[in-house]
Scaffold this active site. Structure first.
Site, PDB file in Angstrom:
ATOM      1  N   SER A 134      19.224   2.481  11.689  1.00 22.84           N
ATOM      2  CA  SER A 134      19.415   1.371  10.750  1.00 22.84           C
ATOM      3  C   SER A 134      20.896   1.050  10.676  1.00 22.84           C
ATOM      4  CB  SER A 134      18.926   1.799   9.356  1.00 22.84           C
ATOM      5  OG  SER A 134      19.278   0.844   8.384  1.00 22.84           O
ATOM      6  N   TYR A 147      19.815   7.279   1.690  1.00 26.01           N
ATOM      7  CA  TYR A 147      19.287   6.690   2.933  1.00 26.01           C
ATOM      8  C   TYR A 147      20.410   6.553   3.960  1.00 26.01           C
ATOM      9  CZ  TYR A 147      16.637   3.330   5.860  1.00 26.01           C
ATOM     10  OH  TYR A 147      15.992   2.677   6.898  1.00 26.01           O
TER      11      TYR A 147
HETATM   12  N1  LIG Z   1      12.509  -2.711   7.103  1.00 31.17           N
HETATM   13  C1  LIG Z   1      13.805  -2.614   7.252  1.00 31.17           C
HETATM   14  O1  LIG Z   1      14.582  -3.407   6.654  1.00 31.17           O
HETATM   15  C2  LIG Z   1      14.396  -1.572   8.160  1.00 31.17           C
HETATM   16  C3  LIG Z   1      15.713  -1.761   8.567  1.00 31.17           C
HETATM   17  C4  LIG Z   1      16.306  -0.797   9.394  1.00 31.17           C
HETATM   18  C5  LIG Z   1      15.586   0.301   9.810  1.00 31.17           C
HETATM   19  N2  LIG Z   1      14.301   0.479   9.387  1.00 31.17           N
HETATM   20  C6  LIG Z   1      13.612   1.683   9.863  1.00 31.17           C
HETATM   21  O2  LIG Z   1      12.561   1.263  10.697  1.00 31.17           O
HETATM   22  C7  LIG Z   1      11.489   2.203  10.672  1.00 31.17           C
HETATM   23  C8  LIG Z   1      10.204   1.478  10.342  1.00 31.17           C
HETATM   24  O3  LIG Z   1      10.375   0.781   9.126  1.00 31.17           O
HETATM   25  P1  LIG Z   1       9.363  -0.345   8.634  1.00 31.17           P
HETATM   26  O4  LIG Z   1      10.165  -1.389   7.973  1.00 31.17           O
HETATM   27  O5  LIG Z   1       8.427  -0.693   9.702  1.00 31.17           O
HETATM   28  O6  LIG Z   1       8.659   0.483   7.448  1.00 31.17           O
HETATM   29  P2  LIG Z   1       7.142   0.693   7.042  1.00 31.17           P
HETATM   30  O7  LIG Z   1       6.367  -0.555   7.230  1.00 31.17           O
HETATM   31  O8  LIG Z   1       7.198   1.318   5.682  1.00 31.17           O
HETATM   32  O9  LIG Z   1       6.624   1.756   8.129  1.00 31.17           O
HETATM   33  C9  LIG Z   1       6.938   3.116   8.057  1.00 31.17           C
HETATM   34  C10 LIG Z   1       6.008   3.846   9.010  1.00 31.17           C
HETATM   35  O10 LIG Z   1       6.338   5.224   9.005  1.00 31.17           O
HETATM   36  C11 LIG Z   1       5.152   5.979   8.799  1.00 31.17           C
HETATM   37  N3  LIG Z   1       5.461   7.209   8.089  1.00 31.17           N
HETATM   38  C12 LIG Z   1       6.072   7.346   6.890  1.00 31.17           C
HETATM   39  N4  LIG Z   1       6.146   8.637   6.565  1.00 31.17           N
HETATM   40  C13 LIG Z   1       5.561   9.330   7.581  1.00 31.17           C
HETATM   41  C14 LIG Z   1       5.321  10.694   7.822  1.00 31.17           C
HETATM   42  N5  LIG Z   1       5.701  11.671   6.951  1.00 31.17           N
HETATM   43  N6  LIG Z   1       4.703  11.051   8.968  1.00 31.17           N
HETATM   44  C15 LIG Z   1       4.305  10.119   9.847  1.00 31.17           C
HETATM   45  N7  LIG Z   1       4.504   8.803   9.675  1.00 31.17           N
HETATM   46  C16 LIG Z   1       5.128   8.426   8.548  1.00 31.17           C
HETATM   47  C17 LIG Z   1       4.243   5.069   7.964  1.00 31.17           C
HETATM   48  O11 LIG Z   1       2.874   5.380   8.198  1.00 31.17           O
HETATM   49  P3  LIG Z   1       1.941   6.255   7.245  1.00 31.17           P
HETATM   50  O12 LIG Z   1       2.319   5.934   5.826  1.00 31.17           O
HETATM   51  O13 LIG Z   1       0.550   5.787   7.630  1.00 31.17           O
HETATM   52  O14 LIG Z   1       2.204   7.657   7.654  1.00 31.17           O
HETATM   53  C18 LIG Z   1       4.554   3.728   8.604  1.00 31.17           C
HETATM   54  O15 LIG Z   1       3.757   3.534   9.747  1.00 31.17           O
HETATM   55  C19 LIG Z   1      11.904   3.277   9.659  1.00 31.17           C
HETATM   56  O16 LIG Z   1      12.477   4.357  10.361  1.00 31.17           O
HETATM   57  C20 LIG Z   1      12.954   2.566   8.814  1.00 31.17           C
HETATM   58  O17 LIG Z   1      13.835   3.488   8.237  1.00 31.17           O
HETATM   59  C21 LIG Z   1      13.684  -0.431   8.577  1.00 31.17           C
END
Ligand SMILES: NC(=O)c1ccc[n+]([C@@H]2O[C@H](COP(=O)([O-])OP(=O)(O)OC[C@H]3O[C@@H](n4cnc5c(N)ncnc54)[C@H](OP(=O)(O)O)[C@@H]3O)[C@@H](O)[C@H]2O)c1
Length: 251
Positions: A134, A147
């Site tokens: 990120s 974070y």
């Molecule tokens: N959205 C943003 O603005 C943003 C920006 C920069 C980076 N990111 C990063 O991008 C990645 C994906 O984010 P997103 O926005 O797509 O978020 P999201 O929609 O909340 O997706 C998170 C995913 O991680 C899985 N997860 C969470 N805890 C877990 C665990 N203990 N074991 C296995 N799976 C787990 C969740 O699935 P389950 O709940 O089904 O396990 C879900 O599929 C993350 O690493 C986040 O930090 C996001």
């Protein structure tokens, strides 16, 4: 046949990355905790699925065994997308248990999955490890320290791993998005408060979508094997830093 294990496959960027890879001919094993959402994804994309909590050593061991059985003991890409934030507490009042969970998920979870699957990539002869970090890893913001620290930790794992694998045909790709409007990221971070989650994106017409980031994931993996996008920072045009967002500018 090119093969990938994608974590975080049940929503957002992970889910979109499974779809993008499947669309470009990859065989994918998508992993997350929620079986119902994985079943939907499998029906949509034809991917295989694994219920796996990346914070559980036993679950990750089983994931590696499933990947080995499915792909004949080899693997082209480990795509670490499972992750997230819990809370926006200032340092002075921070819930340290939330910080521990963020470290456990983003740093240790990613490392655990990578450790378990790397032997399959080695057996494959070459391959890739993707870490979805990120812009929070690159600069602090108020309420972000827990974070920021977790994602900065994950960034360091990417950097060290690339150095440690030097001399082997395995590339380490770090993708660092800024503001991505996924349905759950801010909702999870803000404890289910929908109004607060919506406010994160208020006045931004075109934040990044999960698909925008997934396209970069797939692009980086579909490049010739000698080309390593080692760190890709990707933001919407409306965002110039973690702090500078042009709200209401029609961007
Ligand atoms: N959205 C943003 O603005 C943003 C920006 C920069 C980076 N990111 C990063 O991008 C990645 C994906 O984010 P997103 O926005 O797509 O978020 P999201 O929609 O909340 O997706 C998170 C995913 O991680 C899985 N997860 C969470 N805890 C877990 C665990 N203990 N074991 C296995 N799976 C787990 C969740 O699935 P389950 O709940 O089904 O396990 C879900 O599929 C993350 O690493 C986040 O930090 C996001």
């Amino acid at each position: 046949m090119t093969t990938a294990v994608v974590t975080g496959a049940s929503s957002g960027i992970g889910r979109a990355s499974v779809a993008a890879l499947a669309a470009s001919g990859w065989q994918v094993l998508g992993a997350a905790r929620r079986a119902d959402r994985l079943a939907e994804l499998a029906a949509e994309t034809g991917c295989a699925t694994a219920v796996c909590d990346v914070t559980s050593a036993g679950d990750v061991e089983a994931l590696a065994q499933q990947a080995a059985d499915l792909f004949g003991g080899t693997l082209d890409a480990i795509v670490n997308i499972a992750g997230g934030a819990f809370g926006v507490d200032p340092v002075e009042k921070a819930d340290l248990e939330g910080w521990r969970r963020m470290y456990d998920l983003n740093v240790l979870g990613t490392t655990r999955v990578t450790q378990a699957l790397l032997p399959l990539v080695r057996a494959n002869g070459s391959g890739s490890v993707v870490l979805l970090t990120s812009t929070a890893a690159q600069a602090a913001y108020t309420g972000g320290a827990g974070y920021n620290a977790a994602k900065a930790g994950e960034h360091m794992v990417a950097q060290a791993l690339r150095l440690e694998l030097l001399g082997e045909p395995i590339r380490v790709i770090e993708i660092a998005p800024g503001m991505v409007h996924t349905e759950e990221f801010s909702l999870v971070r803000l404890g289910g408060d929908k109004a607060a989650a919506d406010a994160v994106y208020e006045g931004v017409s075109h934040p990044l979508s999960a698909g925008d980031v997934a396209d970069v994931v797939a692009y980086s993996l579909n490049l010739p094997a000698h080309v390593n996008l080692d760190l890709v920072t990707i933001r919407p045009v409306a965002q110039a830093s973690n702090y500078h967002v042009a709200r209401g500018a029609g961007l």
